[in-house]
Design an enzyme around this catalytic site. Structure first.
Site, PDB file in Angstrom:
ATOM      1  N   ARG A   1      11.713   7.272 -13.245  1.00 31.86           N
ATOM      2  CA  ARG A   1      11.107   7.733 -11.989  1.00 31.86           C
ATOM      3  C   ARG A   1      11.473   6.806 -10.820  1.00 31.86           C
ATOM      4  NH1 ARG A   1       5.431   8.895  -9.441  1.00 31.86           N
ATOM      5  NH2 ARG A   1       5.944  10.941  -8.626  1.00 31.86           N
TER       6      ARG A   1
ATOM      7  N   HIS B   1      13.234   8.140  -7.474  1.00 34.07           N
ATOM      8  CA  HIS B   1      12.611   8.030  -6.141  1.00 34.07           C
ATOM      9  C   HIS B   1      13.390   7.107  -5.209  1.00 34.07           C
ATOM     10  CE1 HIS B   1       8.348   9.872  -6.652  1.00 34.07           C
ATOM     11  NE2 HIS B   1       9.274  10.586  -7.247  1.00 34.07           N
TER      12      HIS B   1
ATOM     13  N   TRP C   1       4.004  16.415 -20.153  1.00 35.95           N
ATOM     14  CA  TRP C   1       4.605  17.750 -20.216  1.00 35.95           C
ATOM     15  C   TRP C   1       4.964  18.130 -21.650  1.00 35.95           C
ATOM     16  CZ3 TRP C   1       5.546  14.193 -16.332  1.00 35.95           C
ATOM     17  CH2 TRP C   1       5.361  14.612 -15.015  1.00 35.95           C
TER      18      TRP C   1
END
Ligand code: DDH
Length: 279
Positions: A43, A47, A187
């Protein structure tokens, strides 16, 4: 104690294999989340890169401007201090690498260590001296929005529909944290393994609104233990997106191949690599 590679004398400048080994050495931690810092490192790489705008070349991983305010304080970047701090001992053991190269390489190594594809990666990013090149907040995707927003945000970076779906498959990793994004849960049931499970779960479950006081998110009707963001479900409601979701759910090899290309491109957006010499 820390892995030996982190305590020995600084490595030889340009020894990226030594950096890779140090990154691999800090990934696992039984006390953190599902036992791995891999997802939060992915991540961070995303980002750091996903602020890019093709039209003027602003943003992107070059500069590692997330070291500075206000970028480190953007709501979208909540929790990424964990990943940046984790990499400090790696930076100390290899002081010659830029943060911008380190953060992107860490995402690549994490994916490879978690069983994902080999991601083409090359060095060449440098660190900005301050935050003067930080772009306006709001360039990273908003989980509350749908297909048009995804096309706006990823189109701004230069990605097409297939890239959007392939990149979204990174949500096979990790989880949402209420103290970071406000959302909650993973998820998939294998959040530290890189696979095409995200697409299988997306297609094969009935997704219902989660009843709670948090932001709108969905849970699988059967076990209520998996989650999807509104932006994840946009991949099902849009015909073109759904075509790729279906393909990747059936064909993990196709997903790995397309993901590797798209993720590598993401990490290179706006990076001034020396132009290839004419043959
Ligand atoms: Fe994501 N992501 N992401 N994401 N993402 C979150 C977590 C993780 C969106 C929102 C969220 C990508 C695309 C999108 C990862 C990788 C990638 C969380 C939860 C939110 C919210 C954060 C938290 O609470 O800790 C949205 C919206 C999009 C979109 O619209 C497409 C992409 C393209 C990637 C990528 O890497 C290529 C990963 C990994 C995580 C899990 C982090 C963790 O700590 O675990």
């Amino acid at each position: 104690g820390p892995p030996a590679l982190l305590t020995s004398k600084p490595s030889t400048p340009g020894d990226y294999d030594a950096v890779r080994k140090s990154i691999a050495g800090v990934l696992d931690n039984g006390d953190y989340d599902d036992g791995s810092y891999g997802p939060v490192l992915v991540r961070l790489a995303w980002h750091a890169s996903g602020t890019y705008a093709k039209k003027d070349g602003s943003g992107g991983s070059n500069g590692a401007t997330m070291r500075f305010a206000p970028e480190c304080e953007w709501g979208a970047n909540a929790g990424l201090a964990v990943a940046r701090k984790l990499l400090e001992p790696v930076k100390a053991a290899h002081p010659w690498i830029s943060y911008a190269d380190l953060w992107t390489l860490a995402g690549v190594v994490a994916i490879e260590e978690m069983g994902g594809p080999t991601i083409p990666w090359r060095a060449g990013r440098s660190d900005a001296p301050d935050g003067s090149k930080i772009v306006p907040d709001g360039r990273l995707p908003d989980a509350k929005q749908g297909a048009k927003h995804l096309r706006d945000v990823f189109g701004r970076m230069g990605f097409d529909d297939k890239d959007i779906v392939a990149l979204s498959g990174a949500h096979t990793l990790g989880r949402c944290h209420t103290d970071r994004s406000g959302f909650s849960g993973p998820w998939t049931n294998a959040p530290t393994t890189f696979s095409n499970l995200y697409f299988q779960e997306l297609l094969n479950n009935k997704w219902v609104v989660k009843k709670w006081d948090g932001p709108l998110q969905y849970e699988d009707a059967k076990s209520q233990s998996l989650m999807m963001l509104p932006s994840d479900l946009a991949l099902l409601s849009d015909r073109t997106f759904k075509k790729y979701v279906t393909q990747y759910a059936k064909d993990e090899e196709a997903f790995f191949k397309d993901f590797a290309v798209a993720f590598s491109k993401l990490l290179e957006l706006g990076v001034p690599f020396p132009a290839a010499k004419a043959a």
